[in-house]
Structure formats: structure tokens, C-alpha cells
Design a protein around this motif. Structure first.
Motif, PDB file in Angstrom:
ATOM      1  N   GLN A 169       0.834  -1.243   0.057  1.00  0.00           N
ATOM      2  CA  GLN A 169      -0.050   0.121   0.004  1.00  0.00           C
ATOM      3  C   GLN A 169       0.795   1.268   0.020  1.00  0.00           C
ATOM      4  N   MET A 170       1.936   1.215   0.908  1.00  0.00           N
ATOM      5  CA  MET A 170       2.528   2.460   1.088  1.00  0.00           C
ATOM      6  C   MET A 170       3.539   2.807  -0.327  1.00  0.00           C
ATOM      7  N   MET A 171       3.967   1.457  -1.097  1.00  0.00           N
ATOM      8  CA  MET A 171       4.638   1.796  -2.118  1.00  0.00           C
ATOM      9  C   MET A 171       3.870   2.149  -3.426  1.00  0.00           C
ATOM     10  N   ASN A 172       2.609   1.604  -3.386  1.00  0.00           N
ATOM     11  CA  ASN A 172       1.734   2.048  -4.218  1.00  0.00           C
ATOM     12  C   ASN A 172       1.215   3.511  -4.264  1.00  0.00           C
ATOM     13  N   TYR A 173       1.064   3.857  -2.967  1.00  0.00           N
ATOM     14  CA  TYR A 173       0.874   5.417  -2.864  1.00  0.00           C
ATOM     15  C   TYR A 173       1.994   6.071  -3.432  1.00  0.00           C
ATOM     16  N   ILE A 174       3.218   5.764  -2.985  1.00  0.00           N
ATOM     17  CA  ILE A 174       4.592   6.872  -3.565  1.00  0.00           C
ATOM     18  C   ILE A 174       4.348   6.660  -5.070  1.00  0.00           C
ATOM     19  N   ALA A 175       4.021   5.556  -5.607  1.00  0.00           N
ATOM     20  CA  ALA A 175       4.415   5.516  -7.025  1.00  0.00           C
ATOM     21  C   ALA A 175       3.399   6.538  -7.733  1.00  0.00           C
ATOM     22  N   GLU A 176       2.200   6.911  -7.216  1.00  0.00           N
ATOM     23  CA  GLU A 176       1.188   7.512  -7.705  1.00  0.00           C
ATOM     24  C   GLU A 176       1.321   9.007  -7.213  1.00  0.00           C
ATOM     25  N   HIS A 177       1.926   9.020  -6.000  1.00  0.00           N
ATOM     26  CA  HIS A 177       1.664  10.453  -5.447  1.00  0.00           C
ATOM     27  C   HIS A 177       3.006  11.231  -5.086  1.00  0.00           C
ATOM     28  N   ALA A 178       4.138  10.448  -4.720  1.00  0.00           N
ATOM     29  CA  ALA A 178       5.113  11.031  -4.162  1.00  0.00           C
ATOM     30  C   ALA A 178       6.058  11.925  -5.273  1.00  0.00           C
ATOM     31  N   TYR A 179       6.694  13.050  -4.976  1.00  0.00           N
ATOM     32  CA  TYR A 179       7.312  13.896  -5.733  1.00  0.00           C
ATOM     33  C   TYR A 179       8.927  13.502  -5.683  1.00  0.00           C
ATOM     34  N   ALA A 180       9.196  13.489  -4.503  1.00  0.00           N
ATOM     35  CA  ALA A 180      10.749  13.172  -4.054  1.00  0.00           C
ATOM     36  C   ALA A 180      11.064  11.754  -3.933  1.00  0.00           C
ATOM     37  N   ILE A 181      10.339  10.744  -3.944  1.00  0.00           N
ATOM     38  CA  ILE A 181      10.722   9.426  -4.091  1.00  0.00           C
ATOM     39  C   ILE A 181      10.391   8.597  -5.209  1.00  0.00           C
ATOM     40  N   THR A 182      10.972   7.933  -5.844  1.00  0.00           N
ATOM     41  CA  THR A 182      10.720   6.932  -7.072  1.00  0.00           C
ATOM     42  C   THR A 182      10.710   5.451  -6.555  1.00  0.00           C
ATOM     43  N   LEU A 183       9.426   4.776  -7.055  1.00  0.00           N
ATOM     44  CA  LEU A 183       9.396   3.523  -6.998  1.00  0.00           C
ATOM     45  C   LEU A 183      10.173   2.764  -8.165  1.00  0.00           C
ATOM     46  N   ALA A 184      11.462   2.250  -7.792  1.00  0.00           N
ATOM     47  CA  ALA A 184      12.263   1.903  -8.748  1.00  0.00           C
ATOM     48  C   ALA A 184      13.585   0.757  -7.819  1.00  0.00           C
ATOM     49  N   VAL A 185      13.847  -0.064  -8.819  1.00  0.00           N
ATOM     50  CA  VAL A 185      15.084  -0.871  -8.150  1.00  0.00           C
ATOM     51  C   VAL A 185      16.503   0.006  -8.579  1.00  0.00           C
ATOM     52  N   SER A 186      17.540  -0.563  -7.925  1.00  0.00           N
ATOM     53  CA  SER A 186      18.773   0.106  -8.291  1.00  0.00           C
ATOM     54  C   SER A 186      19.124   1.165  -6.956  1.00  0.00           C
ATOM     55  N   LEU A 187      20.152   1.784  -7.064  1.00  0.00           N
ATOM     56  CA  LEU A 187      20.557   2.617  -5.766  1.00  0.00           C
ATOM     57  C   LEU A 187      21.656   3.367  -6.032  1.00  0.00           C
ATOM     58  N   GLY A 188      21.842   4.503  -5.328  1.00  0.00           N
ATOM     59  CA  GLY A 188      23.192   5.156  -5.155  1.00  0.00           C
ATOM     60  C   GLY A 188      22.977   6.238  -6.407  1.00  0.00           C
ATOM     61  N   GLN A 189      21.785   6.673  -6.660  1.00  0.00           N
ATOM     62  CA  GLN A 189      21.451   7.560  -7.548  1.00  0.00           C
ATOM     63  C   GLN A 189      21.268   8.908  -6.823  1.00  0.00           C
ATOM     64  N   LEU A 190      20.966  10.061  -7.548  1.00  0.00           N
ATOM     65  CA  LEU A 190      20.749  11.276  -7.082  1.00  0.00           C
ATOM     66  C   LEU A 190      19.437  11.299  -6.517  1.00  0.00           C
ATOM     67  N   ARG A 191      18.538  10.417  -6.973  1.00  0.00           N
ATOM     68  CA  ARG A 191      16.931  10.465  -6.680  1.00  0.00           C
ATOM     69  C   ARG A 191      17.001   9.448  -5.622  1.00  0.00           C
ATOM     70  N   THR A 192      15.941   9.554  -4.755  1.00  0.00           N
ATOM     71  CA  THR A 192      15.730   8.531  -3.601  1.00  0.00           C
ATOM     72  C   THR A 192      14.844   7.569  -4.356  1.00  0.00           C
ATOM     73  N   LEU A 193      14.988   6.022  -4.343  1.00  0.00           N
ATOM     74  CA  LEU A 193      14.507   5.157  -4.891  1.00  0.00           C
ATOM     75  C   LEU A 193      14.072   4.290  -3.808  1.00  0.00           C
ATOM     76  N   ILE A 194      12.801   3.719  -3.935  1.00  0.00           N
ATOM     77  CA  ILE A 194      12.261   2.568  -2.981  1.00  0.00           C
ATOM     78  C   ILE A 194      11.815   1.328  -3.843  1.00  0.00           C
TER      79      ILE A 194
END
Length: 433
Positions: free
Chosen positions: A358-383
Motif C-alpha cells: 500500500q505504501m509503495m503504491n501510494y508513493i508510485a502515484e503521489h510522491a514527488y521526491a521518491i521513485t518506486l524503482a530498483v537500483s541504488l546510489g542515484q541522485l534520486r531517492t529510490l524505494i
């Protein structure tokens, strides 16, 4: 005018990550402010004798003042060689061999010294694709892989036999950030290897992707082979894939030959991006990311819907003292990194997992500063959700046994304003039922 040779070792590593070796033994680029890029897959040879000499020398370690004879991109080329020099510097080691992806580097770092009948001992929890390599593919070529809990430095000892050739570990462990006492494991391995002939010694192979060389340099603790996914923190911008195997000089020739025969060479255009934009900015990006991670971890730890938070910078981290000893930056400051693992509360494992989704689905649809995606170490925060994404190759029963909670969430913190990431997390948690 010939530029005077400068002793680069007088300068700090962050500075050397920008300037590299000047003049380079691979290519004299002293008049270029930014290192140039080559895009030639093959190189003109002045004579057959020069070609023969190039084929003889291509895998030999570079020598000061000696210019390599380049033959073909897969054997080696100037831009990749410049990147390799900087990557070896970053880990404070002698040699680096770049590959097209992190998994190509893991494959090479583990397999270059194996033969049929060889055996590997691995920590019980590793990156999902590494686990798949170990369990789905290596057995097909007659290589056995045993798993144990290397948080106990003696746990691998009963598994050692005359066929053991590799001890494999990653720390912090993906995804839950468990730490392995590298120095203690190396001490146990050293006691075994001192009694073995050189060709029978067990190589230690360490995936340092999560920490990056900024936070720890395992080779200084006695690890033989360090591997990285360059795609992650060392690139930092999420635009290019790559991998590297870093070691003492004595393994350089075997690794270069392995790359030649199995392929997986890094393209010079990709190497140039990582060299110019990625590695050079490592000392700027990681401090910002881990400062953000500290604030975000503290927020999560205080939230009523969070069961627990794993972040090496928190005093509540189960291995906090070990983290302070192992995770150190170039100036010997505590460097807990930018990865966070947390678990939502639930009436059951299924409820916790449902809340995480539920939390990640909400982030995928509504968040601006977090991205639902694999990988790490990028400028963007990934979950992401390890149980169904990066570690799905583990059966669910094994995930639980390994501490990978069905509701566990991995957060790779970027360089945004920490307050913005916290606001998006807070909004998502408010919508969890």
C-alpha cells in the motif's frame, strides 16, 4: 612543452578521483582539461611485429612510462584504462578491470580462478542475481556453492575442503544491511591459506556496491578481490551500467584474459561518463546522501507504524559498534552510507506485506521526491520491495529465514532535500491501513 611528472600520491584521494594519472601511462592527455574519449573498436598497428608484441603484452600490468600497444577494444583501450586507474585509486588497491555490468564483474571476480570441481562458500544472504548465478548456473559447470552465516566469522570453517577456492561475502548485506566482520573473517581465512600452496589458496571476494569505496575499502582489511556494480553509487546518476573487479596486481593478467575470452568489456563511451561524472563526484554525493539518510532513518524510527529500522548510523542498529569500526571514509570519519531497510508493523507477515505494498503504491502515484524503482546510489531517492523484486529468486520461506521480511522495504536515499523525502514518506504512511 612536456609537462613535468607529478607525484599524484601526494594528493588526497578525492582530488585524485578528479584528475586521475597525469600524464597517463595509457595516454598522454595532459593538454586536455577533461579526459578525452576514444570510440575506435580496433587500432592500427605499424607492423606485424608490433601486433605480435601487443598480443603478448595486452594483459600485463601497466608499467610506469610504458605505453600499451592497443589492438582491439575488448583487450583494452585508453578511456577504459583511465577509468580503471581511478577505480583502483578509489579502493586504494593496485589493479582494476572494468566490465559491462556489475553481474559481469561478479561472474569474473568469482570464476576467473575456478576449475571443474571447485567449491565456493558464500554468506547466506547475497544480492538476488548473485544467488541465482550461484544456484542456477554454476552447478551446471560442476561448481558447488555452500552457504553459511558469515556474521559468525568461524561459520565457514566446517565447509572448507581441498576443493574450496572462493569465500564470497557482501557487507552491508543486500537488502537488510547486516554487517560482516571483514577483519575477523580474513583472519580465519589467513590461518587456512598459510598452510596451502599458492594454487590451492582460497580467494576472498567481496561485493562492496552498497558502501562504495567512500565508506569502506575491504582490500585494506586483507580481502583479495573487490567487486562493484558501477551502475550504482560509483556512477551515481543512473544513466550508465558497468562493473569492476579490483585487486592486487598479481590477479590483473588473469582477469584481463577472462574479460577477453568471455566478453563483457565496458564501452569507452560508458567508461567516460563514469570517469568524468561519476567517480569524480563520489566525495560530494555520498556525504549528502548519508546526511539525508540519517535524518530519514530517525524519522522512520520514531513513526508509530514502523516495526524497526536498519541503518548503520542509528545507535539502535544491532551492529552499531561494528559499523563504526568498518565504515570509514577517506578521512577516517564514520560513514554509514545511504541505504535504509525498514519494516512496517502488521498483525501478521501477510498484513505487514500488504501495508508495504500500500505504501509503495501510494508513493508510485503521489510522491514527488521518491521513485518506486530498483537500483541504488542515484541522485534520486529510490524505494523498492525486495521480497517481490530484487530478491524474488529466494523462495519465500528462505527469505524469512534470512531476515528478508515480506513487508520489508529498501530505501536508497538520494540528494534531495531530506525534508521533502520525509514529507512524502509521512504522507504515504498516513494512507496505510
Amino acid at each position: 612543452m612536456t609537462l613535468k611528472k607529478i607525484d599524484e600520491k601526494k594528493y588526497s584521494i578525492p582530488t585524485r578521483l578528479i584528475y586521475g594519472q597525469s600524464p597517463s601511462s595509457e595516454w598522454d592527455y595532459t593538454h586536455h582539461v577533461i579526459p578525452p574519449i576514444t570510440t575506435s573498436s580496433t587500432f592500427r598497428l605499424d607492423s606485424a611485429n608490433r601486433g605480435a608484441k601487443g598480443f603478448t603484452e595486452f594483459s600485463l600490468p601497466p608499467k610506469p612510462g610504458h605505453h600499451p600497444i592497443y589492438i582491439y577494444d575488448r583487450f583494452g583501450e585508453p578511456t577504459v584504462d583511465m577509468l580503471q586507474h581511478v577505480l583502483a585509486t578509489a579502493e586504494e588497491q593496485e589493479s582494476a578491470v572494468a566490465f559491462v555490468t556489475g553481474m559481469a564483474a561478479v561472474h569474473a571476480g568469482v570464476c576467473f580462478a575456478l576449475s571443474q570441481g571447485s567449491e565456493i562458500i558464500s554468506h547466506k544472504t547475497v544480492y538476488g542475481c548473485t544467488y541465482s548465478l550461484f544456484t542456477n548456473w554454476l552447478n551446471k559447470i560442476g561448481v558447488k556453492v555452500h552457504f553459511c552465516d558469515l556474521t559468525d566469522p568461524k561459520s565457514f570453517l566446517p565447509l572448507v575442503n581441498e576443493n574450496t577456492r572462493v569465500l564470497y561475502l557482501e557487507s552491508p548485506v543486500n537488502p537488510h544491511l547486516e554487517l560482516i566482520d571483514t577483519e575477523a573473517v580474513v583472519a580465519e581465512l589467513r590461518d587456512i591459506n598459510v598452510k596451502r600452496a599458492e594454487e590451492k589458496k582460497i580467494l576472498s571476494v567481496f561485493d562492496n556496491t552498497f558502501a562504495t569505496p567512500y565508506c569502506q575499502r575491504p582490500g585494506n582489511s586483507g580481502i583479495d578481490i573487490v567487486v562493484h556494480s558501477l551502475t550504482k553509487g560509483l556512477m551515481g546518476f543512473g544513466t550508465d551500467m558497468g562493473g569492476v573487479v579490483i585487486s592486487k596486481q598479481k590477479y590483473h593478467q588473469q582477469l584481463i584474459r577472462f574479460r577477453k575470452d568471455f566478453g563483457g568489456a565496458l564501452a569507452p563511451t560508458t567508461a567516460w561518463h563514469i570517469l568524468v561524472y561519476g567517480v569524480s563526484t563520489l566525495p560530494l554525493r555520498i556525504p549528502r546522501q548519508q546526511a539525508n539518510a540519517q535524518k530519514i532513518a530517525e524519522f522512520l524510527e520514531g513513526h508509530p507504524l514502523i516495526e524497526r529500522v536498519h541503518y548503520p548510523g542509528l545507535p539502535t542498529f544491532p551492529q552499531y559498534e561494528l559499523a563504526q569500526r568498518l565504515l570509514r571514509d577517506y578521512e577516517d570519519n564514520f560513514a554509514p552510507g545511504f541505504m535504509i531497510y525498514f519494516v512496517l508493523k502488521g498483525d501478521s507477515l501477510e498484513h505487514s506485506k500488504a501495508r508495504g505494498e500500500q505504501m509503495m503504491n501510494y508513493i508510485a502515484e503521489h510522491a514527488y521526491a521518491i521513485t518506486l524503482a530498483v537500483s541504488l546510489g542515484q541522485l534520486r531517492t529510490l524505494i523498492e520491495h525486495p521480497g517481490s523484486m530484487t530478491h524474488m529468486s529466494y523462495p519465500v520461506s528462505e527469505q524469512v529465514a534470512l531476515g528478508i521480511d515480506p513487508g520489508g522495504i529498501r530505501l536508497a536515499v538520494g540528494i534531495e532535500g531530506a525534508q521533502d523525502v520525509i514529507a512524502d514518506l509521512g504522507a504515504a504512511l498516513e494512507n496505510v491501513k
